[in-house]
Design an enzyme around this catalytic site. Structure first.
Site, PDB file in Angstrom:
ATOM      1  N   CYS A  46       0.794  -1.227   0.000  1.00 20.02           N
ATOM      2  CA  CYS A  46       0.000   0.000   0.000  1.00 20.02           C
ATOM      3  C   CYS A  46       0.829   1.280   0.000  1.00 20.02           C
ATOM      4  O   CYS A  46       0.436   2.263  -0.638  1.00 20.02           O
ATOM      5  CB  CYS A  46      -1.014  -0.016   1.143  1.00 20.02           C
ATOM      6  SG  CYS A  46      -0.373  -0.340   2.782  1.00 20.02           S
ATOM      7  N   ILE A 103      22.296   2.426   2.766  1.00 24.18           N
ATOM      8  CA  ILE A 103      23.607   2.525   3.418  1.00 24.18           C
ATOM      9  C   ILE A 103      24.575   1.449   2.935  1.00 24.18           C
ATOM     10  O   ILE A 103      25.786   1.576   3.116  1.00 24.18           O
ATOM     11  CB  ILE A 103      23.472   2.449   4.955  1.00 24.18           C
ATOM     12  CG1 ILE A 103      22.777   1.150   5.380  1.00 24.18           C
ATOM     13  CG2 ILE A 103      22.727   3.650   5.491  1.00 24.18           C
ATOM     14  CD1 ILE A 103      22.748   0.951   6.889  1.00 24.18           C
TER      15      ILE A 103
END
Length: 304
Positions: free
Chosen positions: A145, A202
């Site tokens: 969603c 990262i």
């Protein structure tokens, strides 16, 4: 140039109107749709999100039963909701345990009640670019969603491809976040529609090559750095959940780019609004509307 600020609330309202009509049809058939939300915190982002969700579900006539659970009870709470015939949808508000435990909880949710679209049953269809669950292609697969809400906002912001083979062919996107909840499925959805997507987190960068000339997208290690990825992008979506994130500045992005800020803490410097064409400051209201729409589709799919 100052960016147009795209408020997600009016966009969400248009989808809620659609959902409300579906809910009314179910009610005419003698069915009241009901969602169980599982929450592990009384305060913080998850609790705030749950309060917004309650308002969104109430607005379209969906019953919302929010249950507070402690980590050791989370599995049992999911199992109870799975087998309850009066529960049509389940929404998990993270964190409920830890990262590994929350991933496991997503797998315990019955896919037929997974209005978040995060179970591996739905993820497999997404990553394999299978858009329907039946051979006759009449029942659409459920999409996660939050990424779906982002795509709807990008469409409203005017994101369009420049070629003919796919709706987003010719679009280059940069997605900063590669979580299983937002970044990875969003990159796949964009690439399946024809965009090239630079995906950063990262751990480094990969590029999602578009599903043009093949059934689904392809992921390759690209090594592209932040500066190059941002400068190359027509669309920038960032969802880094940390105050320590180096904010995206206006001088890093392409003039006229569409920028979407998904994170709890802003990921964009104010200068980005002076260079972007459209700036979307939040996504939450539309995420709830997409979850409600997923619920009506699952309820029709299962026929419960």
């Amino acid at each position: 140039m100052t960016a147009i600020i795209l408020d997600p609330s009016p966009v969400a309202a248009s989808f809620r109107d659609e959902v409300r009509q579906d809910v009314d049809r179910f009610r005419a058939e003698g069915r009241t749709l009901r969602v169980v939300g599982l929450l592990g915190q009384d305060e913080g982002p998850a609790a705030t999100y749950a309060r917004f969700a309650r308002r969104g579900f109430d607005d379209v006539g969906i019953e919302f039963d929010l249950r507070h659970v402690v980590p050791e009870e989370a599995e049992r709470a999911v199992a109870t909701a799975n087998v309850d015939p009066d529960v049509d949808g389940i929404f998990l508000y993270y964190p409920l345990t830890d990262r590994r435990g929350d991933r496991w909880l997503r797998e315990l949710v019955d896919p037929r009640k997974d209005i978040e679209g995060m179970h591996s049953f739905w993820s497999r269809l997404l990553y394999e670019n299978e858009r329907f669950v039946d051979a006759d292609r009449t029942q659409r697969a459920i999409l996660p969603c939050t990424p779906l809400a982002i795509l709807k906002l990008l469409d409203r912001a005017g994101m369009r491809g420049t070629r003919e083979n796919a709706p987003l062919e010719g679009v280059t996107a940069c997605v900063i976040n590669r979580s299983e909840v937002v970044g990875r499925p969003l990159a796949a959805m964009l690439a399946n529609d024809g965009a090239r997507v630079h995906s950063l987190d990262i751990a480094g960068a990969v590029t999602y090559e578009p599903a043009i000339g093949r059934h689904t997208h392809e992921v390759r290690t690209s090594g592209i750095d932040r500066a190059a990825a941002l400068a190359d992008a027509d669309v920038v979506i960032s969802a880094v959940p940390s105050r320590d994130f180096e904010l995206i500045r206006g001088d890093e992005i392409r003039a006229g780019a569409i920028c979407v800020d998904v994170a709890e803490f802003t990921n964009f410097d104010e200068s980005a609004k002076e260079r972007a064409g459209v700036f979307v400051p939040r996504v939450g209201p539309l995420t709830v509307a997409m979850a409600a729409r997923n619920l009506t589709r699952l309820a029709r799919l299962t026929g419960r």
